[in-house]
Enzyme design. Structure first.
Site, mmCIF file in Angstrom:
data_model
loop_
_atom_site.group_PDB
_atom_site.id
_atom_site.type_symbol
_atom_site.label_atom_id
_atom_site.label_comp_id
_atom_site.label_asym_id
_atom_site.label_seq_id
_atom_site.Cartn_x
_atom_site.Cartn_y
_atom_site.Cartn_z
ATOM 1 N N LYS A 51 0.800 -1.232 0.000
ATOM 2 C CA LYS A 51 0.000 0.000 0.000
ATOM 3 C C LYS A 51 0.828 1.275 0.000
ATOM 4 C CE LYS A 51 -4.480 -1.158 0.241
ATOM 5 N NZ LYS A 51 -5.527 -0.590 -0.608
ATOM 6 N N SER A 302 0.771 -9.836 -0.620
ATOM 7 C CA SER A 302 0.615 -8.379 -0.626
ATOM 8 C C SER A 302 0.818 -7.715 0.722
ATOM 9 C CB SER A 302 -0.774 -8.011 -1.160
ATOM 10 O OG SER A 302 -1.776 -8.605 -0.357
#
Length: 402
Positions: A51, A302
């Site tokens: 992110k 992720s």
């Protein structure tokens, strides 16, 4: 507009502050799945997830006037950490609005990176609505977690890295929430190597992007709790949906047990900690949801911001599913030495007792009986079957506690 050029510009912009995460070949996962599996370890970023790429790219496009007024974001955890860290590094005031259900590890980390954290509502949508209102009042820059072109371009830099690290990839498997990651990555990859297949994975509890592609548009799905809280997005983004339509080949879903199993596989086999959203791509591959055999597949891990108490529960439940943890309720005659005899049988079968609970008043026991719950660790399903067969040959009445 998100394009290959805007993603290349983002890569140049953020390069000095973002870790180029490794793409690691896994012999174990390759053998298990019948493919050549490469793990893209974005959980090794400074804030524990991909992110921060999009957050930093958006921050670096701000004007000096915007910087003085600060930034505001809403997040269930990872986006907030990325914004907090890079805003603080660039001396920009930062406020993050988070739902009350945010895991403690993500809440604590976000504050630790220098953000003023405000808890609001029971889910991301509640926190986002409050954050948007506050940003309008303060005239601060709102950094959306996925529905922002600069954020999408920042996430797309992962695609450029993948192509550089392994030009021979056939398939890339990507977690999907609002679509910022897969939209940007898909654009970067397909505009250079159109033959590479892009597969998205969502939790079956909140398949918002899959529903949007199937004709429901950006309609909001009912809120659901999920182990993959990082992608618990109720509706697809207006900027991301067209990108996903154009660049993503298919989206599949996995259930909660499959996500938990993938977390455990990464931990045990790869010594890699992944949160639910971080492990969901591997879950799809392990469960053969994508239908691939003999392909070079990049699996995006992720994020790794997993609460340790949740990890403990995942490990325990995973051991139960794998037959490595067994609980029995045994009726014993209530006299000295009865428990010792039972323990000797279990020890001879090489099972390890980890917990006991002794009861003389419940479970329908007689006046001269006792019930004992015994939790044991075994080597797996075959060992458990051997233990149960052994106990059937001795005078103990028992049931398996599911």
């Amino acid at each position: 507009m998100v394009s290959l050029e805007s993603i290349e510009a983002a890569a140049s912009r953020i390069r000095s502050s973002i870790y180029e995460s490794p793409l690691v070949h896994s012999k174990t996962l390759s053998r298990l799945t019948g493919n050549s599996i490469f793990l893209k370890l974005e959980n090794l970023q400074m804030t524990g997830s991909f992110k921060e790429r999009g957050a930093l790219n958006r921050i670096l496009t701000m004007t000096d006037a915007e910087r003085r007024k600060g930034v505001i974001a809403a997040s269930a955890g990872n986006h907030g950490q990325g914004v907090a860290y890079h805003a603080t590094q660039n001396h920009i005031p930062v406020q993050i609005w988070m739902p009350r259900s945010t895991p403690l590890v993500k809440l604590t980390a976000t504050r630790g990176y220098g953000a003023d954290v405000v808890l609001q509502g029971n889910n991301y949508d509640d926190a986002c609505a409050a954050a948007l209102e506050q940003s309008r009042e303060r005239k601060a820059t709102f950094i959306h977690p996925f529905d922002d072109e600069a954020v999408i371009a920042g996430q797309g830099t992962i695609g450029l890295e993948l192509l550089k690290q392994n030009p021979d990839l056939d398939v890339i498997v990507v977690p999907v929430g609002g679509g910022g990651l897969i939209g940007g990555l898909g654009c970067a990859v397909k505009e250079r190597h159109a033959h590479v297949e892009i597969v998205g994975v969502q939790t079956a509890r909140l398949p918002s992007m899959k529903a949007a592609l199937e004709g429901q548009g950006t309609a909001s799905l009912p809120a659901q709790s999920t182990l993959a809280d990082g992608i618990a997005v109720r509706k697809a983004g207006t900027h991301t949906l067209p990108l996903v339509r154009k660049y993503v080949d298919t989206i599949v879903t996995v259930d909660e047990d499959e996500i938990a199993a993938a977390i455990l596989v990464l931990l045990e086999r790869e010594k890699t900690v992944a949160e639910g959203a971080g492990a969901i791509s591997l879950a799809a591959i392990l469960q053969s949801k994508t239908g691939h055999r003999g392909k070079n597949i990049a699996v995006l891990v992720s994020g790794g911001n997993l609460d340790v108490t949740l990890l403990a529960r995942i490990i325990e439940q995973g051991m139960v599913r794998d037959g490595r943890r067994l609980r029995l309720r045994v009726r014993l005659p209530d006299y000295p030495g009865a428990l010792e005899g039972l323990a000797a049988v279990i020890a001879k079968a090489s099972a390890n007792i980890v917990e006991t609970s002794y009861n003389r008043a419940h479970y329908g026991v007689g006046l001269n009986e006792a019930a004992i719950d015994i939790t044991m660790e075994t080597r797996g399903g075959d060992h458990t079957s051997q233990l149960l067969a052994t106990l059937k040959d001795v005078p103990y009445e028992f049931t398996v506690v599911e």
